[in-house]
Structures are given as C-alpha cells and as structure tokens.
Design an enzyme around this catalytic site. Sequence first.
Site, PDB file in Angstrom:
ATOM      1  N   LYS A 148       3.637   0.996  -5.500  1.00  0.00           N
ATOM      2  CA  LYS A 148       2.395   1.621  -5.026  1.00  0.00           C
ATOM      3  C   LYS A 148       1.955   2.703  -5.997  1.00  0.00           C
ATOM      4  O   LYS A 148       2.790   3.345  -6.606  1.00  0.00           O
ATOM      5  CB  LYS A 148       2.615   2.205  -3.641  1.00  0.00           C
ATOM      6  CG  LYS A 148       2.518   1.108  -2.606  1.00  0.00           C
ATOM      7  CD  LYS A 148       2.515   1.678  -1.218  1.00  0.00           C
ATOM      8  CE  LYS A 148       2.577   0.547  -0.230  1.00  0.00           C
ATOM      9  NZ  LYS A 148       3.499   0.802   0.851  1.00  0.00           N
TER      10      LYS A 148
HETATM   11  N1  GLU Z   1       5.788  -1.959   5.940  1.00  0.00           N
HETATM   12  C1  GLU Z   1       6.203  -3.136   5.270  1.00  0.00           C
HETATM   13  C2  GLU Z   1       5.693  -3.092   3.837  1.00  0.00           C
HETATM   14  O1  GLU Z   1       4.768  -2.353   3.546  1.00  0.00           O
HETATM   15  C3  GLU Z   1       5.636  -4.329   6.003  1.00  0.00           C
HETATM   16  C4  GLU Z   1       6.376  -5.583   5.831  1.00  0.00           C
HETATM   17  C5  GLU Z   1       5.955  -6.622   6.853  1.00  0.00           C
HETATM   18  O2  GLU Z   1       4.824  -7.102   6.756  1.00  0.00           O
HETATM   19  O3  GLU Z   1       6.744  -6.895   7.742  1.00  0.00           O
HETATM   20  O4  GLU Z   1       6.216  -3.760   2.987  1.00  0.00           O
END
Ligand code: GLU
Length: 258
Positions: free
Chosen positions: A258
């Site tokens: 990110k």
């Molecule tokens: N919070 C997780 C991520 O950003 C989400 C993963 C999911 O979609 O289960 O990678």
Amino acid sequence: IKSDTMPKFRVRFAPSPTGELHIGNVRTAIFNWLFARRNGGTFILRIEDTDSERSTAESERSIREDLRWLGLDWDEGPEKDGPFAPYYQSQRKQIYQEYADRLMQSGSAYHCFCTEEELEEKKKLFIKKGVQPRYDGNCRNLSEDQRKQFESHGRKPAIRFKIIQREASFVDLVRGKVSFNCDLIGDFIIIRSDGMASYNFSASVDDALMQISHVFRGEDHLSNTPRQIMILSALGYTSPTYAHLSIIVHKDKCKLKK
Ligand code: GLU
C-alpha cells in the site's frame, strides 16, 4: 433478518486502512463491484481496522474517496449503513468475543497462555528441525490447576481455534478444488490476548453475519481460506464461494504494497 429477503448475491470489498489503495486492491474491488452490479446483487464495503496500530482514519478516508472517484459505489458500508452495521470491524469487538465464546463452549477453541517469547523460541526450534513452524498444542489440554497458575502470574490468555480435521478443501471458482493439510496449519489464534480478533476470525464471522455469498480476493489470501472454512463450519455456517484472483506484482515479482 431472513436470508430470503436478501439479494442472492452479496459480495464485499474489505480493505484494511493501513495505507492508500494500490492497483491490486482496486482490481479486487472492481471484480466484486462488477459481480454485484451484473447480478443485481449487493456490494458491501467493510473496513477491516482491527489492527489499531496500523489503521488510520486518513487511510480509511482516502480509500472511500478513491472508490468514489472510480465510480465503485457501495450499497452497504460506511456513510450508507445497512442491516448489518457497523461496517467497521473496530466497532464489532463484542460480536467477535461472543462468537469466540461460542467456540469455547462447544470445545472448538481454548485459552492459550503461551507468551510471545515462548512461541518465538518454539518457532526457532521448528525451523532448526527444518519443519514449517506451527503451534505445538501446548495449552490444548491444560488442567484447571495449570490454568489458575498462569492466571495467578498475571498472564492474559489468547483464544486459539482447535483444529480437529486432517484436511480442509473447497472448490475455488478460479483454481478448482484446493486442499490443505491441516496438520501443517496448527491451532491458530482467533482472539489475541489484548482482546482483539484476528483477521481470520473477524473476516469469517463477518462473512457469515453479513450473509456474503461470494468472496473475490487476491490469491495471497488462499492459505487463509482453510482457516476461515474451519471457523465457519465450527460455528455452523456454510462458507461463501471463494474466488482467489491472481495478484498484480512488481517487475521483480514482489507483492505490491500500500
Ligand atoms: N483486509 C484484508 C485485506 O485487505 C481482506 C482480505 C479479504 O478479502 O478477506 O487484504
């Protein structure tokens, strides 16, 4: 809420607000959004902000702005609310605790008093032996006395999921049948000793409660799926259908950050 009043297709984009969206996250969001719009389904935005140290309000705001700019409007989530609010995981702590308690009561989870240092030591031993590190089940069958002793030393327990099956498999929409050897996974933490739910636990509970039908996400999550399937099954829920999408990588094949 009865599920027959819900649209059949319910998908979610579930970013962790630990930085700005990158092109890989956006691609995942587009798949979910297109699937919902094509099928008259519901597109949910769920903010996975259980990691309070890394999550920021600024990232969360920029994610919403970027999605809006891309035209990826959500039907349930921040600003919109919906039948399964709140859509911020940081506000759902009690829900996760309640579901962890259920697993404790049914014997599918147990208190683990091991400290970070102890776990780190054991991990090193596994690596030395050339085997994949995993929890050794130390606290699986503690006696009442042992438990009391740990508590009297001021140790706060984490909650671990007790794996009983040898294999977990599912049919992935992209990869077909995928199987995992559960012996290699080891009992994993669902509630940390500070009371916060782990990603695998909060995501599974929310996918069930929010009646998610399909999960489209990056294949970097593939190895989390057996854990989530085991949690859902222990709680008596059917798993959503999973589709793990290939991920966009840098020239050097590293994951985008990110
Ligand atoms: N919070 C997780 C991520 O950003 C989400 C993963 C999911 O979609 O289960 O990678």
